[in-house]
Design a protein around this motif. Structure first.
Motif, mmCIF file in Angstrom:
data_model
loop_
_atom_site.group_PDB
_atom_site.id
_atom_site.type_symbol
_atom_site.label_atom_id
_atom_site.label_comp_id
_atom_site.label_asym_id
_atom_site.label_seq_id
_atom_site.Cartn_x
_atom_site.Cartn_y
_atom_site.Cartn_z
ATOM 1 N N GLU A 192 0.827 -1.213 0.000
ATOM 2 C CA GLU A 192 0.000 0.000 0.000
ATOM 3 C C GLU A 192 0.858 1.258 0.000
ATOM 4 O O GLU A 192 0.492 2.277 -0.595
ATOM 5 N N GLN A 193 2.009 1.190 0.645
ATOM 6 C CA GLN A 193 2.890 2.346 0.737
ATOM 7 C C GLN A 193 3.783 2.517 -0.486
ATOM 8 O O GLN A 193 4.194 3.637 -0.805
ATOM 9 N N SER A 194 4.074 1.409 -1.181
ATOM 10 C CA SER A 194 5.053 1.478 -2.260
ATOM 11 C C SER A 194 4.469 1.305 -3.657
ATOM 12 O O SER A 194 5.137 1.596 -4.649
ATOM 13 N N GLY A 220 -10.342 -8.669 6.214
ATOM 14 C CA GLY A 220 -9.295 -7.662 6.251
ATOM 15 C C GLY A 220 -9.163 -6.894 4.958
ATOM 16 O O GLY A 220 -10.054 -6.894 4.114
ATOM 17 N N ARG A 221 -8.010 -6.270 4.777
ATOM 18 C CA ARG A 221 -7.812 -5.345 3.659
ATOM 19 C C ARG A 221 -7.822 -6.013 2.290
ATOM 20 O O ARG A 221 -8.110 -5.372 1.281
ATOM 21 N N LEU A 222 -7.499 -7.299 2.229
ATOM 22 C CA LEU A 222 -7.497 -8.002 0.950
ATOM 23 C C LEU A 222 -8.860 -8.600 0.614
ATOM 24 O O LEU A 222 -9.029 -9.219 -0.434
ATOM 25 N N CYS A 223 -9.819 -8.415 1.506
ATOM 26 C CA CYS A 223 -11.163 -8.962 1.313
ATOM 27 C C CYS A 223 -12.117 -7.831 0.955
ATOM 28 O O CYS A 223 -12.145 -6.815 1.616
ATOM 29 N N ALA A 224 -12.895 -8.018 -0.091
ATOM 30 C CA ALA A 224 -13.766 -6.946 -0.588
ATOM 31 C C ALA A 224 -15.207 -7.053 -0.090
ATOM 32 O O ALA A 224 -16.017 -6.171 -0.351
ATOM 33 N N TYR A 225 -15.525 -8.102 0.643
ATOM 34 C CA TYR A 225 -16.920 -8.336 0.988
ATOM 35 C C TYR A 225 -17.511 -7.262 1.900
ATOM 36 O O TYR A 225 -18.705 -6.980 1.835
ATOM 37 N N ALA A 226 -16.703 -6.672 2.768
ATOM 38 C CA ALA A 226 -17.238 -5.646 3.669
ATOM 39 C C ALA A 226 -17.771 -4.454 2.873
ATOM 40 O O ALA A 226 -18.846 -3.933 3.161
ATOM 41 N N ASN A 227 -17.020 -4.040 1.856
ATOM 42 C CA ASN A 227 -17.472 -2.916 1.032
ATOM 43 C C ASN A 227 -18.749 -3.256 0.265
ATOM 44 O O ASN A 227 -19.680 -2.459 0.185
#
Length: 221
Positions: free
Chosen positions: A99-101, A182-189
């Protein structure tokens, strides 16, 4: 330079490279990210990532040879788990560094957030504050086995595939907060968009239960 130093250094780097090579594959990263949630059988992993059991097993064997995962045998089933908590740290750190790079990763995240209605995303501290209020209703979108292994305090387990069945039961006078792997999972959105479209006030928490547990030790169920 002392030849012994050169030989030692090259031998050590070679072993480190083995770990790096095992991580250099999308499927194996997906497997490791799944195992952060808890132990799983080969069949369970294959079903989630949409690959054959044979292909999944081959990738698991590569991870096992790198000593990143281990096997537990129970009758006719083989359950895989991460070797240590450090592997969870490694997966989380890889995502953070990317995410940073990698501007392309941030762009993908931004576009996806826009496509799903730009749901309000909570930090760990912001979620902690909300959990102290009776006006928040927290939903864990993961499968039942992952919820049973560990979940956020007070969370209600409604797997994503079952969510529409609960729309008539969810409280409309409270803010719904959803989280998944977590961040690699799109289901929450995606779930946030569906809930918003159904008339609910909703927010997302896009970090993992494990990430929460590192900041809030002892505050999981």
């Amino acid at each position: 330079m002392d030849e012994r130093v050169t030989q030692y250094r090259d031998a050590v780097y070679e072993q480190v490279v083995k770990v790096g090579k095992s991580l250099g594959n999308v499927t194996r990263l997906r497997i490791l990210d799944l195992l952060v949630q808890g132990p799983k059988t080969v069949e369970n992993i294959a079903n989630i990532i949409g690959l054959s059991v044979a292909t999944t097993s081959r990738n698991l064997q590569i991870l096992k040879r790198a000593n990143l995962v281990t096997i537990e045998r129970n009758k006719n089933f083989m359950t895989y788990r991460l070797v240590s908590e450090q592997i969870k740290q490694l997966v989380t750190l890889l995502v953070t560094v990317a995410e940073q790079s990698q501007p392309e990763l941030v762009a993908v995240q931004t576009i996806f957030k826009q496509q799903t209605g730009s749901p309000q995303t909570l930090t760990i501290q912001a979620l902690k504050a909300k959990l102290g209020a009776s006006s928040t209703y927290l939903i864990d979108l993961r499968p039942h086995d992952e919820y049973a292994a560990q979940h956020l305090p007070g969370a209600h387990n409604i797997p994503y595939d079952e969510l529409p069945q609960y729309f008539t039961e969810l409280p409309r006078d409270r803010e719904i907060v959803v989280y998944c792997r977590g961040r690699l999972c799109a289901y929450a959105n995606v779930a946030s968009q569906e809930l918003h479209d159904a008339g609910f006030k909703v927010a997302t928490f896009n970090q993992s239960v494990w990430e929460w547990s590192q900041v809030m030790p002892g505050q999981t169920d």
